[in-house]
Structures are given as C-alpha cells and as structure tokens.
Design a protein around this motif. Structure first.
Motif, PDB file in Angstrom:
ATOM      1  N   ALA A 244       0.780  -1.276   0.109  1.00  0.00           N
ATOM      2  CA  ALA A 244      -0.004   0.164  -0.146  1.00  0.00           C
ATOM      3  C   ALA A 244       0.715   1.350   0.014  1.00  0.00           C
ATOM      4  O   ALA A 244       0.462   2.256  -0.725  1.00  0.00           O
ATOM      5  N   ARG A 245       1.936   1.306   0.858  1.00  0.00           N
ATOM      6  CA  ARG A 245       2.747   2.668   0.784  1.00  0.00           C
ATOM      7  C   ARG A 245       3.787   2.704  -0.339  1.00  0.00           C
ATOM      8  O   ARG A 245       3.657   3.769  -1.084  1.00  0.00           O
ATOM      9  N   VAL A 246       4.205   1.609  -1.060  1.00  0.00           N
ATOM     10  CA  VAL A 246       5.165   1.922  -2.139  1.00  0.00           C
ATOM     11  C   VAL A 246       4.661   1.665  -3.298  1.00  0.00           C
ATOM     12  O   VAL A 246       5.235   2.379  -4.569  1.00  0.00           O
ATOM     13  N   SER A 247       3.592   1.095  -3.615  1.00  0.00           N
ATOM     14  CA  SER A 247       3.164   0.711  -5.234  1.00  0.00           C
ATOM     15  C   SER A 247       1.986   1.838  -5.698  1.00  0.00           C
ATOM     16  O   SER A 247       1.228   2.318  -4.997  1.00  0.00           O
ATOM     17  N   ASP A 248       2.065   1.636  -6.979  1.00  0.00           N
ATOM     18  CA  ASP A 248       0.870   2.405  -7.773  1.00  0.00           C
ATOM     19  C   ASP A 248      -0.291   1.560  -8.204  1.00  0.00           C
ATOM     20  O   ASP A 248      -1.256   1.595  -8.161  1.00  0.00           O
ATOM     21  N   TYR A 249       0.297   0.079  -8.635  1.00  0.00           N
ATOM     22  CA  TYR A 249      -0.695  -0.785  -9.084  1.00  0.00           C
ATOM     23  C   TYR A 249      -0.383  -2.096  -8.269  1.00  0.00           C
ATOM     24  O   TYR A 249       1.029  -2.342  -7.718  1.00  0.00           O
ATOM     25  N   THR A 250      -1.288  -2.875  -7.956  1.00  0.00           N
ATOM     26  CA  THR A 250      -1.239  -4.015  -7.112  1.00  0.00           C
ATOM     27  C   THR A 250      -1.983  -5.234  -7.996  1.00  0.00           C
ATOM     28  O   THR A 250      -2.774  -5.088  -8.472  1.00  0.00           O
ATOM     29  N   ALA A 251      -1.115  -6.446  -7.876  1.00  0.00           N
ATOM     30  CA  ALA A 251      -1.740  -7.421  -8.593  1.00  0.00           C
ATOM     31  C   ALA A 251      -1.801  -8.406  -7.588  1.00  0.00           C
ATOM     32  O   ALA A 251      -0.751  -8.747  -6.807  1.00  0.00           O
ATOM     33  N   TYR A 252      -3.254  -9.052  -7.282  1.00  0.00           N
ATOM     34  CA  TYR A 252      -3.069 -10.282  -6.256  1.00  0.00           C
ATOM     35  C   TYR A 252      -3.096 -11.550  -6.973  1.00  0.00           C
ATOM     36  O   TYR A 252      -4.092 -11.912  -7.831  1.00  0.00           O
ATOM     37  N   PHE A 253      -2.263 -12.315  -6.672  1.00  0.00           N
ATOM     38  CA  PHE A 253      -2.098 -13.778  -7.116  1.00  0.00           C
ATOM     39  C   PHE A 253      -2.685 -14.664  -6.104  1.00  0.00           C
ATOM     40  O   PHE A 253      -2.448 -14.483  -4.940  1.00  0.00           O
ATOM     41  N   TYR A 254      -3.269 -15.616  -6.765  1.00  0.00           N
ATOM     42  CA  TYR A 254      -3.537 -16.820  -5.859  1.00  0.00           C
ATOM     43  C   TYR A 254      -3.655 -18.083  -6.779  1.00  0.00           C
ATOM     44  O   TYR A 254      -4.014 -18.247  -7.816  1.00  0.00           O
ATOM     45  N   MET A 255      -2.861 -19.041  -6.219  1.00  0.00           N
ATOM     46  CA  MET A 255      -2.632 -20.381  -6.793  1.00  0.00           C
ATOM     47  C   MET A 255      -2.371 -20.142  -8.262  1.00  0.00           C
ATOM     48  O   MET A 255      -2.980 -20.996  -9.184  1.00  0.00           O
ATOM     49  N   GLY A 256      -1.352 -19.353  -8.588  1.00  0.00           N
ATOM     50  CA  GLY A 256      -0.824 -19.229  -9.966  1.00  0.00           C
ATOM     51  C   GLY A 256      -1.653 -18.390 -10.674  1.00  0.00           C
ATOM     52  O   GLY A 256      -1.249 -18.189 -12.213  1.00  0.00           O
ATOM     53  N   SER A 257      -2.802 -17.820 -10.362  1.00  0.00           N
ATOM     54  CA  SER A 257      -3.643 -17.089 -11.271  1.00  0.00           C
ATOM     55  C   SER A 257      -3.486 -15.523 -10.587  1.00  0.00           C
ATOM     56  O   SER A 257      -3.251 -15.291  -9.703  1.00  0.00           O
ATOM     57  N   LEU A 258      -3.751 -14.679 -11.691  1.00  0.00           N
ATOM     58  CA  LEU A 258      -3.849 -13.130 -11.249  1.00  0.00           C
ATOM     59  C   LEU A 258      -5.652 -12.977 -10.919  1.00  0.00           C
ATOM     60  O   LEU A 258      -6.312 -13.070 -12.041  1.00  0.00           O
ATOM     61  N   VAL A 259      -5.686 -12.926  -9.582  1.00  0.00           N
ATOM     62  CA  VAL A 259      -6.992 -12.839  -9.378  1.00  0.00           C
ATOM     63  C   VAL A 259      -7.754 -11.419  -9.397  1.00  0.00           C
ATOM     64  O   VAL A 259      -8.464 -11.215 -10.239  1.00  0.00           O
ATOM     65  N   GLU A 260      -6.946 -10.309  -9.268  1.00  0.00           N
ATOM     66  CA  GLU A 260      -7.297  -8.863  -9.497  1.00  0.00           C
ATOM     67  C   GLU A 260      -6.027  -7.940  -9.692  1.00  0.00           C
ATOM     68  O   GLU A 260      -5.120  -8.178  -9.201  1.00  0.00           O
ATOM     69  N   PHE A 261      -6.322  -7.124 -10.470  1.00  0.00           N
ATOM     70  CA  PHE A 261      -5.183  -6.301 -10.859  1.00  0.00           C
ATOM     71  C   PHE A 261      -5.752  -4.788 -11.077  1.00  0.00           C
ATOM     72  O   PHE A 261      -6.851  -4.647 -11.698  1.00  0.00           O
ATOM     73  N   GLY A 262      -4.967  -3.724 -10.365  1.00  0.00           N
ATOM     74  CA  GLY A 262      -5.542  -2.479 -10.386  1.00  0.00           C
ATOM     75  C   GLY A 262      -4.617  -1.450  -9.921  1.00  0.00           C
ATOM     76  O   GLY A 262      -3.648  -1.783  -9.243  1.00  0.00           O
ATOM     77  N   GLU A 263      -5.225  -0.189  -9.875  1.00  0.00           N
ATOM     78  CA  GLU A 263      -4.670   0.729  -9.125  1.00  0.00           C
ATOM     79  C   GLU A 263      -4.666   0.444  -7.569  1.00  0.00           C
ATOM     80  O   GLU A 263      -5.498  -0.124  -6.997  1.00  0.00           O
ATOM     81  N   THR A 264      -3.506   0.694  -6.860  1.00  0.00           N
ATOM     82  CA  THR A 264      -3.363   0.245  -5.361  1.00  0.00           C
ATOM     83  C   THR A 264      -4.444   0.715  -4.509  1.00  0.00           C
ATOM     84  O   THR A 264      -4.989  -0.038  -4.089  1.00  0.00           O
ATOM     85  N   LYS A 265      -4.553   2.053  -4.917  1.00  0.00           N
ATOM     86  CA  LYS A 265      -5.793   2.594  -3.843  1.00  0.00           C
ATOM     87  C   LYS A 265      -7.027   1.832  -4.391  1.00  0.00           C
ATOM     88  O   LYS A 265      -7.819   1.935  -3.090  1.00  0.00           O
ATOM     89  N   THR A 266      -7.205   1.511  -5.389  1.00  0.00           N
ATOM     90  CA  THR A 266      -8.732   0.843  -5.693  1.00  0.00           C
ATOM     91  C   THR A 266      -8.669  -0.572  -4.789  1.00  0.00           C
ATOM     92  O   THR A 266      -9.609  -1.078  -4.392  1.00  0.00           O
ATOM     93  N   ILE A 267      -7.492  -1.292  -5.396  1.00  0.00           N
ATOM     94  CA  ILE A 267      -7.419  -2.610  -4.573  1.00  0.00           C
ATOM     95  C   ILE A 267      -7.538  -2.656  -3.089  1.00  0.00           C
ATOM     96  O   ILE A 267      -8.100  -3.536  -2.530  1.00  0.00           O
ATOM     97  N   PHE A 268      -7.069  -1.656  -2.733  1.00  0.00           N
ATOM     98  CA  PHE A 268      -6.982  -1.599  -1.225  1.00  0.00           C
ATOM     99  C   PHE A 268      -8.269  -1.114  -0.415  1.00  0.00           C
ATOM    100  O   PHE A 268      -8.534  -1.020   0.757  1.00  0.00           O
TER     101      PHE A 268
END
Ligand code: ADP
Length: 285
Positions: A244-268
């Motif tokens: 949350a502190r350092v990134s502009d974008y965040t990708a959430y991985f689970y079991m080898g898949s990309l579950v969700e990707f977006g702007e960090t502020k949206t993801i959080f």
C-alpha cells in the motif's frame, strides 16, 4: 433511511474498514495512470516440469511506476517476477507459453540477447548478496563485465549509482573496505547500486526488505519511492502495508492465477473481488 442511502453509508464504512485493516498506510502519490505500458504479459503460462505454476497471466506494467505483486506464499509471485527477465531459463524443466513483451518486443523471441535483457531488467533479491569484495568493486563489477576499464568513468558510475541508491554519504569515505562490513540494510542498498550501475530501465525486487529491520525497511521503501521517477519497478512483497505504501498498482495472485489487478488505492479500498478483499483485510492468508 432509503435503502440506497443505507447502502452508500455501508459502502463508505466498508471502505474505511478496509483502509484501517490494510494498516491505514495508503499514501498519495503522483498520478501515473497516463504513463505508457512498459511490460505486457499475455496469456502467460509457466511450468516447472509437469507442474503448472502460472495460469494465463495477462497484465500490463506501467512505465515509471511501482507495481506490487501480493498473495499467499506459493501463489506464483516470484515465478511471475522471474519470467520478466528470463531468470527461470536456468531451471531445468521450466518452460513458458504465451508472451512477455517489453517496449513491444517479445523477450522470449529468438533474437533476444539474454545478457542484454538482464542488463535492461535488473533484479534485487530478498537476501542481500554483495560479493566479498570492496564496496567500489561491487558496484564496478557490472560495468567492468561490460568492458568499461577507464578509471575515471568507473569512478563516476560508482558514485552516481551509490548516490541514486541513497547510500553514498554512508560509504563515500570507505569505498575500499569490504562490502561484508556493511549492515544488512546498507548491503541491500549496495546491491541496488550494483543493479543501477549497468543502466537498467526496469528493476525487479523479490521481497527486498523482508529480512531487514524496520528502519532499514523504511530506507528501502523511501528509495523505491525515489527510483520510481526514473525506473519501472515490480516488487514482490508479502507485507500488505508495504504494498500500500510503495506501489501505484497491485496485482493479487492466488494459486498461480491473477485474481485482481488495478490501481493500489482501488485494490486496497474498493476491490472488485471478494477474494481480494478477504486477503487484504487479513481474513484469509
Ligand atoms: P511465491 O513467490 O508466491 O511464494 P513461487 O513463485 O515461489 O510462489 O512458487 C509458485 C509455485 O511454483 C509453488 O508451487 C512452488 O512450489 C513452485 N516452484 C517455485 N520454484 C520452483 C522450482 N524451482 N522448481 C519447481 N517448482 C517450483
């Protein structure tokens, strides 16, 4: 109260709760949403022998921005990171399907020179790994390997790299002493200087601060914030506050898949998927 209004209130409450639970550390950063894409992964599958470690990852990494890869241990974050400079090439039985392009060039194409690729896409590891050499020789190592022998040029590159990695003031009077005498945090910044010395455009970081104390971690995070002005950074972290502190974008991985990707502020604050919300609020993982 109308149902719609109620929903709105609950929505705001939920956002607040997520913000609090994520450590309340979302920081305002300069807008990078208009930056062009630097790396593009298209339907990327990665296998270790028969084991499929990545499932159809399609993702864009913006230039001069920080993208964080988060998710539980073993979900493929490091594997994905390593596909971006072909570090997986050296693992027997490893193979990929799909494409990774950097500035539009498929890095798995036959014309790609892997040494040149790794110069363009540097990597910083979890465990700082300076060579048992002097501070100067650590940073000069890459440039020397690439044929630079002129002393003045090397001195300039070493100084600039150490300045960019925010360690120059701490080491300028002892460049000839062993890098092994530095603290863990200093060694990690030295390793970042070593990467910068060969002129990369992209820096991959695999949990770069997870072995460091809080103060050294803060210095690395501040450094990442500085570096993002000139470099494209992809960082694996298991520390949600750090993402949350350092990134502009965040990708959430689970079991080898990309579950969700977006702007960090949206993801959080407002993730689309329930799984993402559960993970970032600590209800899972
Ligand atoms: P993460 O970085 O999210 O912890 P990894 O990318 O390290 O996850 O691992 C993803 C999956 O790939 C795991 O199931 C792991 O066991 C497997 N894996 C990682 N590296 C190797 C390897 N060198 N050989 C075989 N399997 C591996």
């Amino acid at each position: 109260m109308m149902l719609a209004e109620e929903n709105q209130v609950t929505g705001e409450k939920k956002k607040m709760a997520i913000r609090t639970l994520s450590g309340g550390v979302l920081t305002e950063k300069e807008d990078v949403t208009r930056n062009p894409s630097k790396i593009s992964s298209q339907d990327l599958n990665m296998y270790y022998g028969p084991v499929r470690a990545l499932h159809g990852i399609t993702m864009e990494v913006k230039e001069r921005a920080v993208t964080a890869l988060i998710g539980p241990s073993g979900c493929g974050k490091s594997t994905f990171l390593r596909t971006l400079n072909r570090m997986n090439d050296t693992i027997p039985g490893a193979r990929i399907e799909g494409t990774v392009t950097i500035d539009g060039v498929n890095i798995y194409g036959s014309a790609v020179n892997v040494a040149a690729l790794r110069r363009m896409v540097g990597m910083v590891f979890q465990k700082q790994n300076p060579f048992p050499k002097s501070i100067f020789d650590n940073v000069a190592y890459g440039p020397r390997l690439h044929g630079i022998t002129d002393k003045a040029v090397l001195e300039h590159v070493v100084e600039e790299s150490l300045k960019k990695s925010a360690i120059w003031d701490e080491v300028k009077d002892r460049l000839d002493t062993s890098a092994m005498q530095l603290s863990g945090g200093q060694q990690q910044r030295l390793c970042i200087a070593r990467v910068l010395a060969v002129g990369p455009e992209i820096i991959l970081m695999d949990e770069p601060a997870s072995a460091l104390d809080p103060l050294s971690t803060a210095k690395i995070e501040e450094l990442i914030h500085q570096l993002r002005k000139n470099y494209t950074i992809v960082i694996v972290t298991h520390n949600m506050q750090q993402a949350a502190r350092v990134s502009d974008y965040t990708a959430y991985f689970y079991m080898g898949s990309l579950v969700e990707f977006g702007e960090t502020k949206t993801i959080f604050t407002n993730p689309v998927k329930k799984e993402t919300e559960d993970y970032i609020t600590g209800r899972f993982g």
